[in-house]
Scaffold this active site. Structure first.
Site, mmCIF file in Angstrom:
data_model
loop_
_atom_site.group_PDB
_atom_site.id
_atom_site.type_symbol
_atom_site.label_atom_id
_atom_site.label_comp_id
_atom_site.label_asym_id
_atom_site.label_seq_id
_atom_site.Cartn_x
_atom_site.Cartn_y
_atom_site.Cartn_z
ATOM 1 N N SER A 139 0.807 -1.424 -0.143
ATOM 2 C CA SER A 139 -0.167 -0.093 0.089
ATOM 3 C C SER A 139 1.006 1.114 0.108
ATOM 4 O O SER A 139 1.835 1.513 -0.710
ATOM 5 C CB SER A 139 -0.834 -0.089 1.327
ATOM 6 O OG SER A 139 -2.159 1.056 1.107
ATOM 7 N N ASP A 180 -2.066 6.253 -3.484
ATOM 8 C CA ASP A 180 -0.931 5.469 -2.776
ATOM 9 C C ASP A 180 -0.445 4.618 -3.733
ATOM 10 O O ASP A 180 -0.976 4.328 -4.791
ATOM 11 C CB ASP A 180 -1.313 5.170 -1.530
ATOM 12 C CG ASP A 180 -2.578 3.822 -1.557
ATOM 13 O OD1 ASP A 180 -3.179 4.077 -2.542
ATOM 14 O OD2 ASP A 180 -2.515 3.232 -0.667
ATOM 15 N N ASP A 192 -1.298 1.127 -3.961
ATOM 16 C CA ASP A 192 -2.217 0.294 -4.699
ATOM 17 C C ASP A 192 -3.289 1.078 -5.017
ATOM 18 O O ASP A 192 -4.471 0.109 -5.427
ATOM 19 C CB ASP A 192 -2.516 -0.690 -3.708
ATOM 20 C CG ASP A 192 -3.116 -0.568 -2.347
ATOM 21 O OD1 ASP A 192 -2.940 0.608 -1.887
ATOM 22 O OD2 ASP A 192 -3.681 -1.288 -1.715
ATOM 23 N N ASP A 199 -5.887 2.373 -3.460
ATOM 24 C CA ASP A 199 -7.075 2.509 -2.904
ATOM 25 C C ASP A 199 -7.368 3.715 -2.118
ATOM 26 O O ASP A 199 -8.401 3.952 -1.762
ATOM 27 C CB ASP A 199 -7.166 1.103 -1.845
ATOM 28 C CG ASP A 199 -6.182 1.176 -0.978
ATOM 29 O OD1 ASP A 199 -5.365 2.039 -0.986
ATOM 30 O OD2 ASP A 199 -6.298 0.338 -0.030
HETATM 31 MG MG MG Z 1 -3.494 1.435 -0.123
#
Ligand code: MG
Length: 450
Positions: free
Chosen positions: A101, A243, A245, A247
């Site tokens: 992440s 960020d 990844d 999300d």
């Molecule tokens: Mg993330």
């Protein structure tokens, strides 16, 4: 093992994280694959752009298939795209995201996904950790070893987002948008989603690169200075940062100013409650009061949870919430997915800008302003601290630590699950008042611990 948040020794609040090849090794990844492979018959797997991700993914796949589990490998994908794929494909029983992440470059991570696309709950992670430690895996015979397939997920995911927003209204406005994918997994989807929303797209840091050459993957204000500059230079309507990844999404207004994450959380909460004529909004106890202010005014209700996105999603499902999210740019749109989704976040922000016909700076002007100060102090005896807090503040909210709410300010005293420290958050209408509250919090902690 270095972890983020607390569950057990291995799993943190966002799966297993650690410095790749030191704290999180291929051997561990393989056994984590065996845990999932013992629980499920067919899972999808995807990774972020980190240098360690292909190594960890290969090891996880070896573990999965050794337990007779078939694997659908999606390659590089934002975590929410993997989650959406798992949710939509009936034959897929779960997912594994290879991602650390927002953590710094050297980290790697592994996160488990449920059949409905949500992250594993705390209880599920605990069950996995027990199996990991006891090594009670179901090892397959040679003719039952799982197989590896590949699939294309992008069209499904992109359409999933486009179908939920007013695409024509957004496209009419021909917004100019700068997207900063931070060289993470958002590179492979977010610029294309913006194009399909009819935006003029300027992309920076939007080629996959696990060395993260320009910035740290966390999209906080100090890391997105280039985005702020480019938005101003090209006279864009909006800047977006992801960020590692994707999300999470954070935003920069048309004047090149970073918009605090809590303000966007409040703006979206207000939009959803107004649209639904009421409803519940779920957010952790650490979120700004501005969320509760706007939700109440719009006729809705805020439900507070402990810190961590899986428990926010779980609570949203339980109370049938209209919206939820964290004050770090992680927003959850339940009609789409019960998990944070950075691309869905920018699609909704653009939709609101299009429907209201106002620049983003004007839209956030309506959100009440607070000042938040965060600090931490040493704490070796958490139980004593919590008991002391309960005696001193019997009416406080003890969802996660103690949150004491006053007329137009609040303070949260929250022992860390992983480190011998206690975090103190205070928020008030003025910086001076917030500072006084933090000092009060420090004094209270010292008094209780003696
Ligand atoms: Mg993330």
């Amino acid at each position: 093992m270095v972890r983020i948040g607390a569950v057990g020794e291995l799993f943190g609040t966002d799966g297993v994280r650690g410095v790749a090849n030191e704290e999180l090794t291929p051997e561990m990844a393989m056994n984590l694959g065996r845990v999932m492979g013992t629980l499920k018959k067919r899972v999808a797997i995807a990774m972020d752009t980190r240098i360690s991700s292909p190594m960890l993914k290969s090891a996880v796949i070896a573990g999965l298939t050794s337990c007779g589990c078939d694997v659908v490998d999606l390659g590089i994908a934002p975590t929410p795209a993997l989650q959406y794929y798992v949710k939509c494909r009936d034959e897929i029983e779960g997912g594994i995201a290879i991602t650390a992440s927002h953590n710094p470059r050297e980290y790697g991570g592994i996160k488990f996904i449920q059949e409905d696309g949500r992250e594993f709950t705390r209880e599920m992670d605990e069950e996995c950790e027990r199996m990991y430690k006891s090594k009670t895996f179901r090892i397959a015979g040679w003719d039952e070893i799982g197989q590896v397939y590949h699939d294309e997920y992008k069209r499904l995911y992109v359409n999933g987002i486009l179908s939920k927003v007013d695409r024509d209204k957004i496209a009419e406005r021909r917004f100019k948008v700068v997207i900063d994918c931070g060289n993470g997994a958002g590179c492979v989807t977010s610029p294309y989603i913006l194009k399909e929303l009819g935006c003029e797209v300027v992309s920076i840091n939007s080629h996959p690169d696990g060395r993260f050459p320009q910035r740290n993957p966390e999209p906080v204000e100090e890391n997105v200075w280039l985005l702020k500059k480019v938005v101003k230079d090209v006279k864009a309507d909006l800047g977006i940062a992801h960020d590692g990844d994707a999300d999470r999404a954070t935003f920069v207004d048309e004047k090149g100013r970073f918009i605090p994450e809590d303000v966007i959380l409040a703006l979206m909460a207000k939009y959803y409650v107004e649209k639904n004529g009421g409803g519940k909004v779920v957010t952790p106890v650490s979120s700004s009061r501005c969320v509760e202010d706007v939700v109440r005014e719009a006729g809705g209700e805020v439900i507070y949870t402990p810190v961590g996105s899986p428990v926010v999603a779980e609570t949203m499902l339980k109370v049938n919430a209209v919206f939820g999210g964290e004050g770090n740019g992680g927003l959850i749109f339940p009609e789409h997915l019960l998990a944070r989704d950075g691309a869905m976040s920018f699609a909704r922000v653009l939709e609101l800008m299009a429907l209201e016909g106002k620049p983003i700076s004007k839209l956030v002007e309506g959100i009440p302003k607070y000042y938040m100060i965060k600090t931490k102090v040493p704490c070796k005896d958490k139980i004593k601290l919590l008991q002391g807090l309960k005696e001193k503040f019997p009416d406080a909210n003890f969802t996660d630590g103690a949150r004491i709410d006053y007329e137009d300010s609040w303070i949260l005293i929250r022992p860390s699950g992983t480190e011998p420290i206690v975090r103190i958050f205070a928020e008030a209408k003025s910086k001076k008042k917030a500072k006084e509250l933090v000092e009060f919090g420090i004094k209270v902690v010292k008094e209780i611990l003696g």
